[in-house]
Design a protein around this motif. Structure first.
Motif, PDB file in Angstrom:
ATOM      1  N   LEU A   1      75.423  42.127 -27.869  1.00  0.00           N
ATOM      2  CA  LEU A   1      76.328  41.014 -27.608  1.00  0.00           C
ATOM      3  C   LEU A   1      75.576  39.699 -27.755  1.00  0.00           C
ATOM      4  O   LEU A   1      74.425  39.574 -27.330  1.00  0.00           O
TER       5      LEU A   1
ATOM      6  N   SER B   1      80.488  35.618 -22.418  1.00  0.00           N
ATOM      7  CA  SER B   1      81.704  35.405 -23.217  1.00  0.00           C
ATOM      8  C   SER B   1      82.507  36.687 -23.365  1.00  0.00           C
ATOM      9  O   SER B   1      81.947  37.770 -23.561  1.00  0.00           O
ATOM     10  N   THR B   2      83.818  36.561 -23.317  1.00  0.00           N
ATOM     11  CA  THR B   2      84.736  37.689 -23.399  1.00  0.00           C
ATOM     12  C   THR B   2      84.606  38.444 -24.724  1.00  0.00           C
ATOM     13  O   THR B   2      84.531  37.831 -25.791  1.00  0.00           O
ATOM     14  N   VAL B   3      84.601  39.768 -24.626  1.00  0.00           N
ATOM     15  CA  VAL B   3      84.617  40.647 -25.791  1.00  0.00           C
ATOM     16  C   VAL B   3      86.036  41.197 -25.899  1.00  0.00           C
ATOM     17  O   VAL B   3      86.588  41.698 -24.925  1.00  0.00           O
TER      18      VAL B   3
ATOM     19  N   SER C   1      90.342  43.214 -23.206  1.00  0.00           N
ATOM     20  CA  SER C   1      89.364  42.141 -23.071  1.00  0.00           C
ATOM     21  C   SER C   1      88.399  42.537 -21.970  1.00  0.00           C
ATOM     22  O   SER C   1      88.820  42.987 -20.901  1.00  0.00           O
TER      23      SER C   1
ATOM     24  N   GLN D   1      83.832  38.463 -30.225  1.00  0.00           N
ATOM     25  CA  GLN D   1      83.339  37.893 -28.969  1.00  0.00           C
ATOM     26  C   GLN D   1      83.664  36.408 -28.991  1.00  0.00           C
ATOM     27  O   GLN D   1      83.225  35.672 -29.870  1.00  0.00           O
TER      28      GLN D   1
ATOM     29  N   LEU E   1      77.524  44.547 -32.437  1.00  0.00           N
ATOM     30  CA  LEU E   1      78.226  43.308 -32.765  1.00  0.00           C
ATOM     31  C   LEU E   1      77.442  42.521 -33.799  1.00  0.00           C
ATOM     32  O   LEU E   1      76.220  42.410 -33.701  1.00  0.00           O
TER      33      LEU E   1
END
Length: 149
Positions: free
Chosen positions: A39, A44-46, A68, A94, A147
């Protein structure tokens, strides 16, 4: 389909993290664990978008459901899900600035990290469902995705 089209499909509608119900409940499901590593941010939102049809793959709003997840200080997330048996693919983004959309440059290329199941790395064209799909046919399936920054 070029990378620009891929970006439009992934981001064009500012894919919100709201969960979408599957079209019809399947008789048999299996537990699947999705692990996302590398990540770019620990806060931060995935967002994970689950697809189960070739026709809907990477089309805005055509995912079977989405989730999320906040990484809570970690560089890896693990998400257990129950999926109906069959073929599935996952697209991940992300949201680095937590604005509920994938930001892109003037060419439409994402400036925020994204990835696909099977760790497909598109260069010129968006991946298709067949490249990203995995089979859910029993419990214990683990899907590991790195990612792309």
């Amino acid at each position: 389909m070029n990378v620009l089209s891929l970006c439009s499909l992934l981001i064009g509608a500012n894919l919100l993290g709201a969960a979408m119900p599957a079209a019809a409940p399947a008789a048999e499901t299996a537990s699947v664990t999705v692990k996302v590593s590398a990540l770019a941010s620990t806060s931060s939102t995935v967002k994970l978008y689950f697809y189960n049809t070739r026709a809907g793959f990477l089309k805005s709003g055509k995912w079977a459901f989405s989730k999320s997840v906040k990484p809570e200080g970690k560089r890896e997330i693990t998400l257990p899900v129950e999926l109906p048996k069959g073929e599935w693919a996952v697209a991940i983004t992300q949201d680095m600035n937590n604005n509920d959309k994938v930001d892109k440059n003037f060419l439409g290329i994402p400036t925020e990290p994204y990835a696909f199941s099977n760790n497909i790395r598109p260069t010129v064209a968006a991946p298709d469902f067949n490249e990203c799909k995995f089979m859910v046919d029993g419990p214990g399936r683990v899907v590991s995705i790195v990612l792309k920054d």
